[in-house]
Write a protein that holds these residues in place. Structure first.
Motif, PDB file in Angstrom:
ATOM      1  N   UNK A 288       0.830  -1.208   0.000  1.00 15.80           N
ATOM      2  CA  UNK A 288       0.000   0.000   0.000  1.00 15.80           C
ATOM      3  C   UNK A 288       0.860   1.252   0.000  1.00 15.80           C
ATOM      4  N   UNK A 289       1.958   1.235   0.707  1.00 10.32           N
ATOM      5  CA  UNK A 289       2.864   2.381   0.753  1.00 10.32           C
ATOM      6  C   UNK A 289       3.397   2.694  -0.648  1.00 10.32           C
ATOM      7  N   UNK A 290       3.778   1.664  -1.380  1.00 16.38           N
ATOM      8  CA  UNK A 290       4.321   1.856  -2.729  1.00 16.38           C
ATOM      9  C   UNK A 290       3.254   2.407  -3.665  1.00 16.38           C
ATOM     10  N   UNK A 291       2.064   1.822  -3.654  1.00 15.96           N
ATOM     11  CA  UNK A 291       1.003   2.298  -4.538  1.00 15.96           C
ATOM     12  C   UNK A 291       0.555   3.709  -4.171  1.00 15.96           C
ATOM     13  N   UNK A 292       0.546   4.022  -2.881  1.00 18.58           N
ATOM     14  CA  UNK A 292       0.190   5.376  -2.442  1.00 18.58           C
ATOM     15  C   UNK A 292       1.201   6.386  -2.974  1.00 18.58           C
ATOM     16  N   UNK A 293       2.462   6.001  -2.930  1.00 20.03           N
ATOM     17  CA  UNK A 293       3.522   6.884  -3.418  1.00 20.03           C
ATOM     18  C   UNK A 293       3.339   7.241  -4.890  1.00 20.03           C
ATOM     19  N   UNK A 294       2.716   6.326  -5.643  1.00 21.13           N
ATOM     20  CA  UNK A 294       2.504   6.537  -7.075  1.00 21.13           C
ATOM     21  C   UNK A 294       1.055   6.881  -7.401  1.00 21.13           C
ATOM     22  N   UNK A 295       0.269   7.217  -6.375  1.00 18.60           N
ATOM     23  CA  UNK A 295      -1.130   7.623  -6.565  1.00 18.60           C
ATOM     24  C   UNK A 295      -1.934   6.589  -7.337  1.00 18.60           C
ATOM     25  N   UNK A 296      -1.737   5.324  -6.991  1.00 25.83           N
ATOM     26  CA  UNK A 296      -2.443   4.259  -7.704  1.00 25.83           C
ATOM     27  C   UNK A 296      -3.055   3.223  -6.776  1.00 25.83           C
TER      28      UNK A 296
END
Length: 311
Positions: A288-296
């Motif tokens: 979730x942290x990674x996807x949040x970082x990329x707004x996805x």
């Protein structure tokens, strides 16, 4: 010279896998020249050292990978924000790249992401690449040739120039120029089937402008040399954000489907490990942290599944 059973199986499926790569969905494709649509860097640097290695999962690795220092990943790096090149034109970045780094770190290894033409990735799994991470949509044809671990959900979305000056609708595409990335489901079967219906109805075919790099498709649309483009929903949304209001969506997202991390069909043990690693990353919040970082985060899945039923 004797050839191992494992290698024989791989060689026997190379031609079939290559054909699937050229006709399935994305995923993405690039030859190493272009990257971000506006030269932008990642929103924040992901540090794989923040991911703890898991000795229990490392112990499950097949012998060929246990002593290997790296996980080699094939990725088409023209599909921003999933996988693309940083402003230096050399460094792969994107949420797929960060997820690859997290998978490798969990297994006590370093991810080496290799820029590759989309159509070349699947045939090289198990020989050149350990993983294929290039927004591959999971479909029945591909699932016969490779193992997939689901990790993201995306649909098809279209875009036109801002204000839609050419009056394009989803119902008047016959005779229009539509840009797609080579090897995606947007190209075949979607736009190809739409064109066939045009011809069957006595109307002009759609001129399908198929380009290796998604960034080039976007550039053509901004410049007006094509009438519309079709791609995975995260890529269209990113293109809108990165072209400073020069594009807008056409219609709504449709045909949502799971995307998967690809592993050679013979590497069933490793595929099982990747499934376990992905679920650990989902559970501990790294995913979730990674996807949040990329707004996805809209494409996030609650659970990774090895070889899910393909739509």
């Amino acid at each position: 010279m004797q050839i191992s059973t494992r290698l024989t199986v791989r060689l026997a499926t190379v031609a079939a896998v290559a054909a699937l790569a050229m006709t399935g969905c994305t995923t993405a494709s690039q030859d190493g020249g272009s990257g971000s649509s506006n030269g932008a860097s990642a929103p924040a640097t992901f540090d794989p050292s923040t991911v703890a290695k898991d000795d229990a999962l490392i112990a499950l690795l097949p012998a060929a990978l246990k002593d290997k220092a790296t996980i080699d990943v094939g990725s088409d790096t023209s599909y921003e924000p999933a996988e693309f090149l940083d402003k230096d034109g050399q460094t792969p970045i994107g949420y797929d790249v960060d997820l690859a780094k997290a998978i490798a770190a969990t297994l006590g290894k370093k991810a080496v992401v290799h820029t590759a033409d989309f159509s070349s990735i699947l045939p090289k799994l198990g020989t050149v690449y350990d993983l294929g991470m290039s927004s591959f949509t999971i479909n029945p044809e591909r699932s016969k040739a490779v193992n997939f671990v689901s990790y993201f959900n995306a649909g098809v979305l279209w875009a036109v120039q801002k204000g839609n000056p050419k009056g394009i609708t989803m119902d008047n595409l016959c005779g229009k120029k539509v840009g797609v990335q080579t090897g995606t489901v947007e190209e075949d079967p979607d736009v190809k089937d739409r064109s066939a219906k045009c011809v069957a109805a006595g109307k002009p075919a759609i001129t399908i402008v198929s380009l290796k790099n998604q960034t080039d498709v976007t550039t053509r649309l901004v410049g007006g040399t094509i009438d519309a483009m079709s791609a995975d929903s995260p890529i269209i949304k990113n293109a809108l954000a990165k072209t400073n209001g020069q594009l807008e969506t056409l219609g709504a997202v449709y045909d949502s489907a799971q995307q998967g991390i690809a592993i050679a069909k013979t590497d069933t043990v490793f595929a099982g490990v990747v499934e376990k690693v992905m679920n650990k990353l989902i559970q501990d919040g790294t995913y979730t942290k990674i996807l949040t970082n990329w707004n996805n985060t809209d494409g996030a899945l609650p659970k990774a599944v090895l070889n899910p039923t393909a739509g």
